[in-house]
Scaffold this active site. Sequence first.
Site, short mmCIF file in Angstrom:
data_model
loop_
_atom_site.label_atom_id
_atom_site.label_comp_id
_atom_site.label_asym_id
_atom_site.label_seq_id
_atom_site.Cartn_x
_atom_site.Cartn_y
_atom_site.Cartn_z
N ASP A 110 -5.50 2.22 -7.75
CA ASP A 110 -4.60 3.38 -7.77
C ASP A 110 -5.25 4.57 -8.49
O ASP A 110 -5.23 5.70 -7.98
CB ASP A 110 -3.29 3.01 -8.45
CG ASP A 110 -2.63 1.80 -7.80
OD1 ASP A 110 -3.09 1.40 -6.72
OD2 ASP A 110 -1.68 1.25 -8.38
N HIS A 162 -4.10 -6.57 -3.16
CA HIS A 162 -4.33 -7.68 -4.08
C HIS A 162 -5.77 -8.18 -4.01
O HIS A 162 -6.04 -9.36 -4.20
CB HIS A 162 -3.31 -8.81 -3.84
CG HIS A 162 -1.91 -8.39 -4.18
ND1 HIS A 162 -1.46 -8.28 -5.48
CD2 HIS A 162 -0.89 -7.96 -3.39
CE1 HIS A 162 -0.21 -7.84 -5.47
NE2 HIS A 162 0.16 -7.63 -4.22
N SER A 193 2.00 4.50 -6.08
CA SER A 193 1.23 4.83 -7.29
C SER A 193 1.74 6.02 -8.07
O SER A 193 0.95 6.86 -8.51
CB SER A 193 -0.23 5.11 -6.94
OG SER A 193 -0.91 3.96 -6.79
N SER A 194 3.04 6.07 -8.26
CA SER A 194 3.55 7.16 -9.09
C SER A 194 3.02 7.02 -10.52
O SER A 194 2.76 8.03 -11.19
CB SER A 194 5.07 7.17 -9.08
OG SER A 194 5.56 5.91 -9.48
N GLY A 210 5.58 1.78 -4.51
CA GLY A 210 4.26 1.27 -4.15
C GLY A 210 3.31 2.37 -3.73
O GLY A 210 2.32 2.12 -3.04
N ASP A 250 -8.19 -5.81 -5.43
CA ASP A 250 -8.94 -5.04 -6.44
C ASP A 250 -9.15 -5.82 -7.74
O ASP A 250 -10.21 -5.74 -8.35
CB ASP A 250 -8.33 -3.64 -6.69
CG ASP A 250 -6.90 -3.65 -7.19
OD1 ASP A 250 -6.26 -4.72 -7.20
OD2 ASP A 250 -6.42 -2.58 -7.60
N GLY A 295 8.40 3.75 -7.99
CA GLY A 295 8.68 2.34 -7.70
C GLY A 295 8.60 2.02 -6.22
O GLY A 295 9.20 1.06 -5.76
N TYR A 312 3.74 -9.65 -10.88
CA TYR A 312 2.36 -9.22 -10.62
C TYR A 312 1.40 -9.99 -11.53
O TYR A 312 0.38 -10.52 -11.08
CB TYR A 312 2.27 -7.71 -10.85
CG TYR A 312 0.94 -7.08 -10.50
CD1 TYR A 312 0.67 -6.59 -9.23
CD2 TYR A 312 -0.06 -6.99 -11.45
CE1 TYR A 312 -0.54 -6.01 -8.92
CE2 TYR A 312 -1.29 -6.41 -11.16
CZ TYR A 312 -1.52 -5.92 -9.89
OH TYR A 312 -2.73 -5.34 -9.58
N ARG A 350 -1.01 7.46 -3.80
CA ARG A 350 -1.90 6.93 -2.76
C ARG A 350 -1.14 6.00 -1.82
O ARG A 350 -0.10 5.45 -2.16
CB ARG A 350 -3.10 6.19 -3.35
CG ARG A 350 -2.75 4.95 -4.19
CD ARG A 350 -2.90 3.65 -3.44
NE ARG A 350 -2.38 2.52 -4.18
CZ ARG A 350 -1.17 2.03 -4.03
NH1 ARG A 350 -0.33 2.55 -3.16
NH2 ARG A 350 -0.75 0.99 -4.75
C1 GLA Z 1 -0.68 -2.28 -7.54
C2 GLA Z 1 -1.81 -2.28 -8.55
C3 GLA Z 1 -3.16 -2.16 -7.84
C4 GLA Z 1 -3.29 -3.21 -6.73
C5 GLA Z 1 -2.05 -3.21 -5.84
C6 GLA Z 1 -2.09 -4.31 -4.83
O1 GLA Z 1 -0.61 -1.05 -6.90
O2 GLA Z 1 -1.67 -1.21 -9.45
O3 GLA Z 1 -4.20 -2.27 -8.77
O4 GLA Z 1 -3.53 -4.48 -7.26
O5 GLA Z 1 -0.87 -3.32 -6.60
O6 GLA Z 1 -3.14 -4.13 -3.95
#
Ligand code: GLA
Length: 424
Positions: free
Chosen positions: A188, A36, A143-144, A141, A38, A139, A238, A29
């Site tokens: 994600d 930050h 959502s792998s 960002g 969710d 890695g 995180y 995605r």
């Molecule tokens: C990562 C987390 C998500 C979200 C984002 C930041 O992708 O897996 O749940 O918190 O960071 O928006």
Amino acid sequence: MSDVAGAAHGLYRAVFGGEPEWGYRAPGRVNLIGDHTDYNGGACLPIAIDRVCVAVSGPGEVSGSRQGMQGAAIERGRACVIDPACDELVQASSSAGTPAPGWARYVREVARGLMNTARERGTAMRRVSLAFAGDVPIGAGLSSSAALEISVCGALEQAWGIELTKRDRVLLCWKAEHRAGVPCGQMDQTASVYGEAGRAVLIGAAGEPALIPMPRRDQASILVANTKVRHELGDGAYRHLVEGCRGAAVKLGVESLCLADPSAVEDGACGLTDRERRLSRHAVREHRRALRAAELMVEMALVNRTGSRSAASGTERVGDTAWRTALGLLGGLMLESHRSLRDDYRVSCEELDMLVEVAMNSEGAYGARMTGAGFGGCIVALVQPGAVRTVEERLIDGFRRRHGRECDVMVVTASGGAGPVGMT
Ligand code: GLA
């Protein structure tokens, strides 16, 4: 069969010597806005992209020496055997002394979660051979890990004859990610499961995710540029943010930080530390930006519908101005979001800031921001379709000049969510 499905299929055949029976694909995605938020009870607006992970599965016969590794999942490249008869599902490494690959913990935790569901339902489980392949950059960002989790979940569901609802699939994979060490929100997994072609997924507004129409393809393109600065969410940064937000929410007396009163965040009465104030300010405002962005997209969709009607009567230009204005506002929100992530949340980095700046200085860009957790990874830019090539070139050139290496730029489209793939 797509290239990715073909690769998973080929790997399965090479490792297990037979044909897989089932396959499941799940996309990565790109988050358009709302980062930050969710895990703070707020809204975000991702799209599922045309980059996916495909997991294929079949009855898990193990032969020869591998037979001896009783019960455990035996890892080989991106393939493993999962044996429900064994509680310690995936052994730490395929041969003594070799560390388990990074993906193993996600597969292990998804399988564990699904085995619990199967036991609750009294479903008999067989041993399963599993292989996967993907083209979601790792890695970055995008959502792998969620794509891997959801595809493995789907492939195991098929092998064990279980069918989860979309909601339960999201929850199972989200919990698996937590057990794998990342205390993430549900953005994600939700985007990967609920995504639809031509739609963004509004999450966290109320109830079920809502599908929001994307601008038409002749109105805006989505560019993603990858700094290739790898982010590792399991490394504690995180978690530190999540904990900081929790602390701030307690002081503000709210359950969801995004829903805190903006004036309470600023007035100092709650005793927030400077860091807590910055985190809270971002959460509160970013939530509202994401909601406003979704509203603008809905307004655009209405304009597009009425615009095409009025085109017949020669008044299309009125509609044109309206959607251009909406895209301009949307782009402005994206830029505000980036600044907030950079200055208040402090999860951006020089490479991301630089790419956002270059994009924003290019003719034809409506907006740009870092996307995802940050600490590296990608930016997303909303660009006039006719300007894509120029913006792309400027990003690549600018990055090379400043950082002496290449960044990857791709155009992505809002694509369909997870689902089975045929194996023929
Ligand atoms: C990562 C987390 C998500 C979200 C984002 C930041 O992708 O897996 O749940 O918190 O960071 O928006």
